[in-house]
Write a protein that holds these residues in place. Structure first.
Motif, mmCIF file in Angstrom:
data_model
loop_
_atom_site.group_PDB
_atom_site.id
_atom_site.type_symbol
_atom_site.label_atom_id
_atom_site.label_comp_id
_atom_site.label_asym_id
_atom_site.label_seq_id
_atom_site.Cartn_x
_atom_site.Cartn_y
_atom_site.Cartn_z
ATOM 1 N N SER A 42 17.950 7.812 4.310
ATOM 2 C CA SER A 42 18.149 6.952 5.475
ATOM 3 C C SER A 42 17.110 5.837 5.528
ATOM 4 C CB SER A 42 18.052 7.786 6.764
ATOM 5 O OG SER A 42 18.002 6.948 7.903
ATOM 6 N N ALA A 43 17.573 4.612 5.692
ATOM 7 C CA ALA A 43 16.659 3.475 5.809
ATOM 8 C C ALA A 43 15.915 3.495 7.134
ATOM 9 C CB ALA A 43 17.438 2.159 5.681
ATOM 10 N N GLN A 44 16.425 4.255 8.114
ATOM 11 C CA GLN A 44 15.789 4.318 9.431
ATOM 12 C C GLN A 44 14.665 5.361 9.492
ATOM 13 O OE1 GLN A 44 19.329 3.993 9.235
ATOM 14 N NE2 GLN A 44 18.831 1.819 9.525
ATOM 15 N N ALA A 45 14.474 6.119 8.442
ATOM 16 C CA ALA A 45 13.458 7.163 8.450
ATOM 17 C C ALA A 45 12.064 6.558 8.578
ATOM 18 C CB ALA A 45 13.556 7.994 7.173
ATOM 19 N N ASP A 46 11.274 7.103 9.519
ATOM 20 C CA ASP A 46 9.904 6.631 9.676
ATOM 21 C C ASP A 46 8.947 7.632 9.034
ATOM 22 O OD1 ASP A 46 9.802 8.785 11.402
ATOM 23 O OD2 ASP A 46 9.729 7.567 13.219
ATOM 24 N N SER A 47 7.646 7.345 9.141
ATOM 25 C CA SER A 47 6.667 8.178 8.447
ATOM 26 C C SER A 47 6.646 9.599 8.975
ATOM 27 C CB SER A 47 5.271 7.554 8.559
ATOM 28 O OG SER A 47 4.875 7.409 9.904
ATOM 29 N N TYR A 48 6.953 9.772 10.264
ATOM 30 C CA TYR A 48 6.994 11.130 10.810
ATOM 31 C C TYR A 48 8.166 11.911 10.221
ATOM 32 C CZ TYR A 48 3.414 11.285 14.443
ATOM 33 O OH TYR A 48 2.225 11.347 15.112
ATOM 34 N N SER A 49 9.329 11.307 10.209
ATOM 35 C CA SER A 49 10.492 12.030 9.715
ATOM 36 C C SER A 49 10.404 12.276 8.215
ATOM 37 C CB SER A 49 11.780 11.259 10.048
ATOM 38 O OG SER A 49 11.744 9.944 9.529
ATOM 39 N N LEU A 50 9.787 11.348 7.472
ATOM 40 C CA LEU A 50 9.620 11.558 6.039
ATOM 41 C C LEU A 50 8.688 12.721 5.745
ATOM 42 C CD1 LEU A 50 9.303 7.839 4.905
ATOM 43 C CD2 LEU A 50 11.161 9.396 4.328
ATOM 44 N N ARG A 51 7.799 13.007 6.680
ATOM 45 C CA ARG A 51 6.917 14.173 6.551
ATOM 46 C C ARG A 51 7.553 15.437 7.120
ATOM 47 N NH1 ARG A 51 3.196 10.212 8.300
ATOM 48 N NH2 ARG A 51 1.447 9.895 6.892
ATOM 49 N N MET A 52 8.689 15.294 7.773
ATOM 50 C CA MET A 52 9.293 16.389 8.536
ATOM 51 C C MET A 52 8.298 16.870 9.586
ATOM 52 S SD MET A 52 12.315 16.740 7.242
ATOM 53 C CE MET A 52 12.986 18.369 7.445
ATOM 54 N N LYS A 227 -0.083 3.150 9.093
ATOM 55 C CA LYS A 227 1.214 2.482 9.213
ATOM 56 C C LYS A 227 1.561 1.684 7.960
ATOM 57 C CE LYS A 227 1.493 -0.574 12.453
ATOM 58 N NZ LYS A 227 1.658 -1.187 13.779
ATOM 59 N N ASN A 228 0.659 0.810 7.528
ATOM 60 C CA ASN A 228 0.946 0.013 6.352
ATOM 61 C C ASN A 228 0.851 0.827 5.072
ATOM 62 O OD1 ASN A 228 1.451 -2.598 7.490
ATOM 63 N ND2 ASN A 228 -0.683 -2.626 8.090
ATOM 64 N N HIS A 229 -0.067 1.784 5.065
ATOM 65 C CA HIS A 229 -0.183 2.680 3.915
ATOM 66 C C HIS A 229 1.149 3.381 3.680
ATOM 67 C CE1 HIS A 229 -1.258 6.527 1.935
ATOM 68 N NE2 HIS A 229 -2.181 5.813 1.332
ATOM 69 N N ASP A 230 1.745 3.902 4.748
ATOM 70 C CA ASP A 230 3.017 4.608 4.636
ATOM 71 C C ASP A 230 4.142 3.661 4.245
ATOM 72 O OD1 ASP A 230 1.657 6.827 5.342
ATOM 73 O OD2 ASP A 230 2.452 6.974 7.380
ATOM 74 N N LEU A 231 4.143 2.464 4.829
ATOM 75 C CA LEU A 231 5.200 1.510 4.516
ATOM 76 C C LEU A 231 5.187 1.169 3.028
ATOM 77 C CD1 LEU A 231 7.343 -0.670 5.448
ATOM 78 C CD2 LEU A 231 5.417 -2.251 5.345
ATOM 79 N N MET A 232 3.999 0.903 2.502
ATOM 80 C CA MET A 232 3.908 0.522 1.095
ATOM 81 C C MET A 232 4.362 1.651 0.182
ATOM 82 S SD MET A 232 0.373 -1.638 1.027
ATOM 83 C CE MET A 232 0.250 -3.182 1.916
ATOM 84 N N LEU A 233 3.888 2.856 0.479
ATOM 85 C CA LEU A 233 4.330 4.000 -0.319
ATOM 86 C C LEU A 233 5.844 4.169 -0.223
ATOM 87 C CD1 LEU A 233 1.725 6.847 0.261
ATOM 88 C CD2 LEU A 233 2.108 5.526 -1.801
#
Length: 593
Positions: A42-52, A227-233
């Protein structure tokens, strides 16, 4: 094309391996794997959801609101109710809102640290702790933890947790007041950052750039924590979900202020942009290899531009914007009086937001004119007259004066000029380690002198200028370090290879063959010649280390062409080249050292 087919085959293989692995897992682990696959697609997934990871919010010390990472009929997430609160030491004790489940499990919050968030632990019978203490969130992305996630699956209690983005998710079974890890769910990714040729770009460009640059800019005041660290990864690992067109970021007023607040911040910002440029070359090549369908340039821009658009400072009011514009105009016109007046207006202004009240001073503001010889001469003349307050003699909140700034920036011309003010020569910074000073742990100064700044950061010629002024090299700072101790930290001297190369006179190229305006300016200026030789050495070291030397070479050629265009139209080409070379040198220092 060959690389594309290889990558597709790798993705298929990893997908098959993941399916096979999931098939051997417990049902609870299979269920979590299924949900994680949905999130990653999902393109809408944020850093929290990617970590579950759950989002937890403590309101008024009485209500703990937990938003679960996903919703399924076979998962029952624990809700917490406040049982008691103690004031000395302060702690909050929660129990399960559903008394029929987790009857033996309690949650205790017993502290808060601004950089790691709430400190908490789970207690069972006899107040025995499961797995020790944990931290939730905080500003640093790699410390996000999902240990809030207590849930029931098939009438069994579990906890799941992850140590960071794209890290495995550990699943623990809670049984009879004990915890046991039953599986680790791997994130469904197919990219090995190092093997993909992004090792240099990621380690130094993405990670260190955002967290380890110290000073007014960087870890002392930078929001580039999570925030940016997660976005870049996320864009590197999941580029196909970020192919939407990226809108150019708007200018952020306070980021512009950072760019003209003090010599250190100006250089660090310039270095960061150089690192971003180098990353662009790596990232563009990487995205092209991942898929011919991706817009490589757009994705690289998304990664790099997002860094600047998300700078976490408040927007300025009209007064602040006007003050910034006035200072910019004064600097571009080399107008000494206007520069001083603009600096005075800005440091007194209430329009700017400062991290930890680390307010700028005249010394900080005037440090940005160190490359302007006419302005420095004007100020020197003013200080030698009958003026009671010499602006060049002022210090910042840490006791740092302009001579220290010049030594720190390896600006031998400014050092030579400022040595005409005797009170600057033997001055010391304050010892921030001796009391609770704002940013003390990030910016410990230990009572340093200009010679110490030069010994750690400058060339031999700059150091010698200060020694020739009569400074005693045996003077020690509050930690017992003298001039020689600081010299040991200087990359120019702690490597025999660097010492041998930098001991040669002149720039890195043959001046008899110089053709461009830039090359001729470098050949005619001793300080620029030193900069060119330093940059040549660091570039060569970076090239040898790089997993993708061609991308680095491409960016270096592009940078030189840009400097030729930019500085050839400037009224003071030496000032322009000096600034650009120092920023490029600083960028390669981060990469090499």
């Amino acid at each position: 094309m060959k690389n594309t087919f290889l990558l597709i085959a790798l993705i298929v293989l990893i997908g098959q391996t993941s399916i096979a692995y999931a098939g051997s897992q417990l049902p609870v682990c299979q269920a979590i794997t299924q949900e994680l696959n949905k999130v990653y697609s999902s393109a809408q997934a944020d850093s929290y959801s990617l970590r579950m990871a759950s989002k937890a919010n403590l309101k008024d010390d009485s209500q703990l609101i937990v938003q679960a990472p996903f919703v399924r009929d076979d998962f029952v997430w624990t809700r917490w109710s406040l049982d008691s609160a103690e004031t000395s030491p302060k702690s909050l004790n929660f129990s399960s809102s559903d008394k029929s489940k987790n009857e033996d499990l309690r949650l205790q919050i017993n502290g808060f640290e601004w950089w790691r968030g709430l400190i908490y632990k789970y207690l069972v019978d006899n107040d025995k702790a499961l797995q020790g203490s944990f931290h939730n969130a905080g500003p640093f992305g790699w410390l996000h933890s999902s240990f809030w996630n207590v849930f029931h699956f098939e009438d069994q209690a579990y906890v799941m947790a992850t140590s960071g983005l794209y890290r495995p998710i550990s699943v623990y079974l809670l049984d009879n007041s004990q915890s046991k890890e039953v599986c680790q769910v791997e994130p469904p990714i197919s990219v090995d950052v190092k093997n993909a040729g992004l090792d240099l770009a990621y380690r130094h460009g993405l990670r260190y750039f955002m967290t380890d640059i110290k000073g007014h800019f960087g870890s002392a005041g930078s929001p580039y924590y999570s925030k940016n660290h997660d976005l870049m990864l996320d864009i590197i690992y999941r580029p196909t979900v970020h192919t939407e067109e990226f809108e150019s970021s708007k200018e952020v007023d306070s980021f512009l202020y950072l760019a003209q607040s003090d010599a250190w911040s100006v250089r660090e910002l310039g270095a960061a942009k150089n690192i971003a440029s180098i990353n662009r070359s790596y990232l563009e090549g990487y995205f092209r290899d991942v898929s011919r369908q991706l817009d490589a340039n757009n994705l690289a821009s998304l990664v790099l531009d997002k860094v600047y658009s998300d700078y976490d400072r408040k927007q300025l009011d009209e007064i602040g914007r006007s003050q910034l514009k006035q200072l910019a105009n004064a600097l571009s016109n080399d107008d000494s009086d206007s520069i001083v007046k603009s600096c005075q207006a800005i440091i007194r202004s209430k329009s700017f937001d400062y991290y930890h009240d680390n307010k700028r001073s005249m010394a900080d503001c005037l440090s940005i004119v160190l490359d302007k010889p006419t302005v420095l001469d004007d100020l020197i003349t003013e200080c030698s007259g009958s003026t009671p307050n010499c602006s060049l003699s002022e210090v910042n909140a840490f006791g740092k004066n302009l001579l220290m700034y010049a030594a720190h920036m390896n600006n031998s011309k400014a050092v030579s000029t400022l040595l005409k003010i005797p009170e600057l020569i033997n001055a010391r910074t304050i010892n921030t380690a001796r009391f609770d000073f704002p940013l003390a742990e990030n910016m410990v100064t230990y009572g340093r002198t200009a010679l110490m700044y030069a010994a750690e950061n400058s060339s031999q010629r700059t150091i010698q200028l200060i020694l020739d002024a009569g400074v005693d090299p045996n003077v020690k700072d509050s930690m017992g370090n003298n001039y020689f101790s600081y010299m040991d930290k200087n990359w120019r001297f702690n490597s025999s290879k660097a010492r041998a190369y930098l001991s040669q006179s002149g720039p890195s190229f043959n001046c008899e063959l110089a053709t461009s305006t830039r090359e001729k300016a470098i050949c005619s200026d001793e300080m620029l010649s030193e900069y060119d030789r330093e940059l040549s050495y660091l570039y060569s070291e970076s090239y040898d280390q790089s997993p993708n030397s061609q991308a680095l070479k491409t960016d270096q050629i592009r940078w030189l062409r840009n400097i030729d265009q930019l500085c050839s139209v400037k009224p003071n080409i030496v000032e322009c080249i000096s600034r650009e070379y120092r920023e490029r040198i600083r960028a390669f220092e981060f990469i090499v050292l």
